[in-house]
Design a protein around this motif. Structure first.
Motif, short mmCIF file in Angstrom:
data_model
loop_
_atom_site.label_atom_id
_atom_site.label_comp_id
_atom_site.label_asym_id
_atom_site.label_seq_id
_atom_site.Cartn_x
_atom_site.Cartn_y
_atom_site.Cartn_z
N ALA A 122 9.37 -7.65 -5.02
CA ALA A 122 8.18 -6.80 -5.19
C ALA A 122 8.41 -5.39 -4.66
CB ALA A 122 7.00 -7.43 -4.46
N ASP A 123 7.68 -4.45 -5.23
CA ASP A 123 7.61 -3.08 -4.71
C ASP A 123 6.69 -3.14 -3.50
OD1 ASP A 123 7.14 -0.40 -4.16
OD2 ASP A 123 6.02 -0.04 -6.00
N ILE A 124 7.26 -3.20 -2.30
CA ILE A 124 6.45 -3.43 -1.09
C ILE A 124 5.43 -2.33 -0.86
CG2 ILE A 124 6.52 -3.73 1.43
CD1 ILE A 124 7.42 -6.22 -0.13
N PRO A 125 5.79 -1.03 -0.94
CA PRO A 125 4.74 -0.01 -0.76
C PRO A 125 3.60 -0.15 -1.78
CG PRO A 125 6.90 0.99 -0.56
CD PRO A 125 7.12 -0.42 -1.05
N GLY A 126 3.95 -0.50 -3.02
CA GLY A 126 2.92 -0.70 -4.03
C GLY A 126 2.05 -1.91 -3.71
N ALA A 127 2.68 -2.98 -3.24
CA ALA A 127 1.93 -4.19 -2.87
C ALA A 127 1.02 -3.90 -1.68
CB ALA A 127 2.89 -5.32 -2.54
N VAL A 128 1.52 -3.15 -0.71
CA VAL A 128 0.70 -2.79 0.46
C VAL A 128 -0.52 -1.99 0.01
CG1 VAL A 128 0.63 -1.37 2.55
CG2 VAL A 128 2.55 -2.93 2.17
N GLY A 129 -0.32 -1.01 -0.86
CA GLY A 129 -1.45 -0.21 -1.35
C GLY A 129 -2.46 -1.05 -2.10
N ALA A 130 -1.98 -1.96 -2.93
CA ALA A 130 -2.88 -2.82 -3.69
C ALA A 130 -3.66 -3.75 -2.76
CB ALA A 130 -2.09 -3.63 -4.71
N LEU A 131 -2.98 -4.29 -1.76
CA LEU A 131 -3.65 -5.19 -0.82
C LEU A 131 -4.67 -4.45 0.05
CD1 LEU A 131 -0.60 -7.37 0.20
CD2 LEU A 131 -2.57 -8.07 -1.18
N MET A 132 -4.34 -3.24 0.45
CA MET A 132 -5.30 -2.45 1.23
C MET A 132 -6.56 -2.19 0.41
SD MET A 132 -4.21 -1.88 4.33
CE MET A 132 -5.21 -0.50 4.87
N THR B 204 10.40 -10.55 2.94
CA THR B 204 9.21 -10.06 2.24
C THR B 204 8.02 -10.02 3.18
OG1 THR B 204 10.03 -11.08 0.21
CG2 THR B 204 7.74 -10.41 0.22
N ALA B 205 7.82 -11.09 3.92
CA ALA B 205 6.71 -11.16 4.86
C ALA B 205 6.81 -10.08 5.92
CB ALA B 205 6.65 -12.54 5.51
N ASP B 206 8.01 -9.91 6.48
CA ASP B 206 8.19 -8.90 7.53
C ASP B 206 7.91 -7.50 7.01
OD1 ASP B 206 8.87 -10.91 9.30
OD2 ASP B 206 11.05 -10.59 9.10
N ALA B 207 8.42 -7.17 5.83
CA ALA B 207 8.20 -5.84 5.25
C ALA B 207 6.73 -5.63 4.92
CB ALA B 207 9.07 -5.66 4.01
N LEU B 208 6.10 -6.64 4.39
CA LEU B 208 4.69 -6.55 4.04
C LEU B 208 3.82 -6.36 5.28
CD1 LEU B 208 3.04 -6.70 1.42
CD2 LEU B 208 2.75 -9.14 1.86
N ILE B 209 4.09 -7.13 6.30
CA ILE B 209 3.33 -7.01 7.56
C ILE B 209 3.53 -5.63 8.17
CG2 ILE B 209 3.20 -7.84 9.94
CD1 ILE B 209 3.78 -10.67 8.74
N ALA B 210 4.74 -5.13 8.17
CA ALA B 210 5.01 -3.80 8.72
C ALA B 210 4.23 -2.73 7.96
CB ALA B 210 6.51 -3.50 8.69
N GLY B 211 4.23 -2.81 6.64
CA GLY B 211 3.50 -1.84 5.84
C GLY B 211 2.01 -1.93 6.03
#
Length: 102
Positions: free
Chosen positions: A21-31, A55-62
């Motif tokens: 996944a595009d982590i920054p994009g996923a973070v923005g969508a989840l926010m 994936t979990a670590d990167a997502l949590i950090a973002g």
């Protein structure tokens, strides 16, 4: 054993974030899904399943970084990212219920 397990059954909408996944994009969508409407829509995402430790670590950090930068406070302050109500229409609806109660 023929035992069944229902895991993560309490939340109605899930997001699954895969390792590619595009982590920054996923973070923005989840926010946006979690905070964009202050819980005032049925399609909010209260639960994320991150596949893979990286994936979990990167997502949590973002998410941690985005949430730390978020301003929460009264709706009368235009600099806040989130207040108690997000639209004038919803404010009027809630105010109407309060007026009825009074």
């Amino acid at each position: 054993q023929n035992k069944r397990v229902q895991a993560l059954g309490g939340a109605k909408n899930h997001a699954v974030v895969l390792p590619d996944a595009d982590i920054p994009g996923a973070v923005g969508a989840l926010m946006g899904a979690a905070f964009g409407s202050c819980g005032q829509r049925c399609m909010a995402i209260p639960l994320v399943v991150a596949v893979g430790d990286g994936t979990a670590d990167a997502l949590i950090a973002g998410l941690r970084q985005q949430m730390a930068a978020m301003r929460v406070g009264p709706g009368s302050d235009n600099h806040n990212d989130m207040g108690p109500l997000v639209t004038q229409q919803h404010y009027q609806k809630v105010k109407g219920y309060i007026d009825q109660g009074v």
